[in-house]
Design an enzyme around this catalytic site. Structure first.
Site, PDB file in Angstrom:
ATOM      1  N   ASP A   3      11.591  -6.078   6.158  1.00 32.18           N
ATOM      2  CA  ASP A   3      10.685  -5.009   6.579  1.00 32.18           C
ATOM      3  C   ASP A   3      10.165  -5.479   8.056  1.00 32.18           C
ATOM      4  OD1 ASP A   3       8.215  -3.605   7.180  1.00 32.18           O
ATOM      5  OD2 ASP A   3       7.604  -3.683   4.964  1.00 32.18           O
ATOM      6  N   THR A  16       7.013   2.030   7.942  1.00 32.65           N
ATOM      7  CA  THR A  16       7.540   1.234   6.589  1.00 32.65           C
ATOM      8  C   THR A  16       7.996   2.349   5.490  1.00 32.65           C
ATOM      9  OG1 THR A  16       6.303  -0.940   6.858  1.00 32.65           O
ATOM     10  CG2 THR A  16       7.007  -0.284   4.704  1.00 32.65           C
ATOM     11  N   ASN A  40       3.296   6.331   6.494  1.00 28.33           N
ATOM     12  CA  ASN A  40       2.783   5.714   5.328  1.00 28.33           C
ATOM     13  C   ASN A  40       1.571   6.463   4.508  1.00 28.33           C
ATOM     14  OD1 ASN A  40       4.453   3.649   5.897  1.00 28.33           O
ATOM     15  ND2 ASN A  40       2.790   2.577   7.195  1.00 28.33           N
ATOM     16  N   LYS A  91       5.397  -4.696  -1.049  1.00 27.61           N
ATOM     17  CA  LYS A  91       4.642  -3.526  -1.008  1.00 27.61           C
ATOM     18  C   LYS A  91       5.184  -2.490  -2.022  1.00 27.61           C
ATOM     19  CE  LYS A  91       4.462  -4.161   4.241  1.00 27.61           C
ATOM     20  NZ  LYS A  91       4.761  -3.483   5.471  1.00 27.61           N
ATOM     21  N   ASP A  92       3.886  -1.729  -2.208  1.00 27.15           N
ATOM     22  CA  ASP A  92       4.481  -0.652  -3.394  1.00 27.15           C
ATOM     23  C   ASP A  92       5.443   0.384  -2.696  1.00 27.15           C
ATOM     24  OD1 ASP A  92       2.625   0.521  -1.652  1.00 27.15           O
ATOM     25  OD2 ASP A  92       1.129   0.736  -3.094  1.00 27.15           O
ATOM     26  N   ASP A  96      13.744  -1.424   7.868  1.00 23.80           N
ATOM     27  CA  ASP A  96      13.042   0.000   7.872  1.00 23.80           C
ATOM     28  C   ASP A  96      12.701   0.446   9.241  1.00 23.80           C
ATOM     29  OD1 ASP A  96      11.114  -2.234   7.950  1.00 23.80           O
ATOM     30  OD2 ASP A  96       9.739  -1.072   6.787  1.00 23.80           O
ATOM     31  N   HIS A  97      12.285  -0.624  10.086  1.00 23.66           N
ATOM     32  CA  HIS A  97      11.963  -0.240  11.319  1.00 23.66           C
ATOM     33  C   HIS A  97      12.009  -1.756  12.161  1.00 23.66           C
ATOM     34  CE1 HIS A  97       8.359  -2.321  10.637  1.00 23.66           C
ATOM     35  NE2 HIS A  97       8.014  -1.495   9.621  1.00 23.66           N
TER      36      HIS A  97
END
Length: 572
Positions: free
Chosen positions: A39, A80, A101, A163-164, A356-357
């Site tokens: 992440d 994310t 998000n 993270k969920d 993701d970024h």
């Protein structure tokens, strides 16, 4: 020999041949595919500290794998959830539906969290209103879904993240997600996936593994002289990093006499969070016997390592906190890869690593380097816009909500005043573009008509904008500008946010080397689908990275720029 007996012998030989051929095909597939998403990891950080890595982590992937030096998360809202949804769907936001998000529901003006679902709760954990519990908002299938479809659900698909949203969006619709709980320090799942935890999960937590770092401090891994390429501690924009402080050392258990919620809330902010995620992944591999599927089909494990994003937000990618975390992440990955080799042997494992970024530098740091940069207060921007529109078109609140990076307009009010929608949009866009930090603003009328100019930024904007879910004014900030006060951020269509690592490693399937061809994270899912011989995920628009595959792969693809994008996103 009778005719019947001869036929029977021939049929037996044919059956044996088919079985042997099927076995050979199965033997040719990976036993376990491991997809790792770091992440908030820009490509430049992978290379910046290469000389300080050990032998078995990033260096193993870079030296022994195929890595694409010009790979991108090729959409304009680089956050994310959006990035994770793209990794294994091979789709862009305008198709997979995870536009951010969070976003604002146009009908209710309520906040929608990307993986919230009121129909499900965490198992054995507190569940708040907007907690992530299912992939209900994901509008596309993933690689794991297609793998399980191909073999009747026999493949096991697990995803683990701090993270969920990192776990749920990688698990897809039919996999199983485990996400970190800040209240208890456990990796938990929800009733969407199961009614009770498997026995291995209960055994793992009987020993309270989440408490092992309570008395440890995060200190520099190497002597201070090794960090001269990074920014020193105590920069004025650092803040207090959620109570941990602004300088080394960082003590997770400070102020507490035993592990509890304050410690658990900080665990993922430190390198120990990644160590813990990978440790839980080992327990899942052994508990589910991943890679030793009794049906001889491949399994898929997706891991999202969350800590680097927290560190970069708190200190910026230019900081020595970020530098040190990369070195510690390298060691943690090396230990995990050594474990995979011992348990499964690497010739049976296919590994993919991406992000993701990326990340922008802190605006204050960018200003020191001579770049025009700054911060925009979204609430103030919205209020000023409403004042401007009220002066132009009559009293009223025309701009309803800011839904990053878009603004929702009140079309009911505009229609009631008998105003032309496109005219109000255009006037609002012109006003917003006068802000020193705004590069351009695109309107709903432009996006629906497909009338954006031709260019990379415009293509990334079209891919990020969803007709049903997104707002009506799409703001693109100037480089080095950001919304809000967080020390460093991401979310733009510029290379520092889109340019991410994309590495494939697999001794039997991947041709090692550094590849100059333009690639996208959206290419990962179709490439893995090709190797696993599954259908493409339902909304996939990526290509197979054939140039990086061994003998039985397709011919190398020609380098590409951005492919054409439908000017009108489909209505789902």
């Amino acid at each position: 020999m009778s005719m019947h007996r001869a036929v029977a012998v021939l049929l037996g030989l044919l059956l044996a041949f088919l079985v042997a051929r099927a076995a050979t095909a199965a033997d040719g597939a990976p036993k376990l595919v491991v997809v790792i998403v770091v992440d908030g990891l820009p490509q430049d950080q992978v290379l910046k500290y290469r000389d300080q890595y050990g032998e078995g982590g990033f260096r193993m992937l870079l030296d022994g794998g195929a890595w694409f030096g010009n790979a991108h998360q090729a959409h304009a809202v680089t956050v994310t959830a959006t990035g994770h949804a793209t990794v294994l769907s091979g789709a862009y936001p305008y198709r997979h539906g995870i536009i951010d998000n969070n976003w604002i529901d146009r009908e209710t003006l309520a906040r929608v969290y990307c993986v919230e679902d009121g129909a499900h709760t965490y198992i054995g954990e507190r569940t708040d209103k907007h907690d992530g519990t299912s992939p209900a908002h994901l509008r596309a299938s993933t690689l794991g879904d297609e793998l399980r479809y191909a073999n009747g659900g026999r493949s096991k698909v697990l995803a683990v993240s701090g993270k969920d949203r990192g776990a749920i969006l990688l698990a897809g619709k039919t996999g199983t997600a485990y996400m970190y709980m800040e209240d208890t320090g456990r990796f938990a799942s929800s009733t969407y996936y199961m009614s009770a935890y498997p026995a291995w999960h209960e055994r793992y937590y009987a020993g309270r593994p989440q408490d092992r770092w309570f008395s440890q401090a995060w200190t520099l891994l190497l002597p201070e002289s090794a960090y001269t390429r990074s920014l020193p501690d105590r920069q004025p924009w650092f803040g207090k990093y959620r109570g941990l402080g602004a300088a080394f050392p960082f003590q997770l258990g400070r102020g507490s006499d035993r592990p509890g919620e304050p410690y658990y809330a900080r665990l993922m902010l430190s390198p120990f969070g990644d160590e813990y995620t990978l440790d839980f992944a080992r327990a899942a591999i052994e508990g589910e016997n991943l890679g030793h599927n009794p049906d001889g089909v491949p399994d898929l494990l997706a891991l999202s390592l969350s800590t680097h994003d927290h560190v970069n937000h708190g200190f910026g990618p230019e900081s020595r906190q970020s530098h040190d975390h990369m070195l510690r992440l390298d060691r943690a990955l090396a230990a995990f890869f050594a474990y995979l080799n011992k348990r499964l042997r690497m010739e049976n494992v296919l590994i993919a690593l991406t992000a993701d970024h990326g990340f922008s530098n802190a605006p204050e740091y960018s200003a020191r380097q001579g770049f025009a940069s700054g911060r925009i207060d979204a609430r103030e921007l919205l209020e000023n816009l409403n004042a401007h529109l009220a002066a132009r078109f009559g009293q009223g609140r025309y701009a309803l909500r800011f839904s990053y990076p878009t603004i929702l307009l009140d079309y009911d009010l505009i229609d009631k005043r008998a105003l032309d929608r496109a005219r109000v949009e255009s006037d609002a866009a012109q006003y917003l573009a006068e802000n020193p930090g705004v590069a351009t603003v695109y309107t709903r009328s432009q996006l629906e008509a497909g009338s954006l100019p031709a260019g990379r930024i415009e293509t990334l904007v079209r891919r990020a904008w969803h007709r049903q879910l997104s707002g009506d004014l799409f703001l693109v900030l100037k480089p080095y500008w950001t919304f809000g006060a967080v020390p460093a951020d991401h979310g733009s269509p510029y290379p520092y946010d889109t340019h991410v690592p994309l590495v494939l490693f697999g001794e039997r399937w991947i041709r090692p080397g550094k590849y100059p061809q333009y690639a996208e994270v959206a290419d990962l899912a179709p490439t893995l689908a090709f190797l696993l011989e599954t259908r493409l995920p339902s909304a996939s628009e990526g290509r197979v990275l054939g140039e990086a595959l061994k003998a039985d792969s397709p011919a190398p693809a020609a380098p590409r720029s951005l492919p054409p994008v439908s000017p009108m996103p489909p209505i789902w």
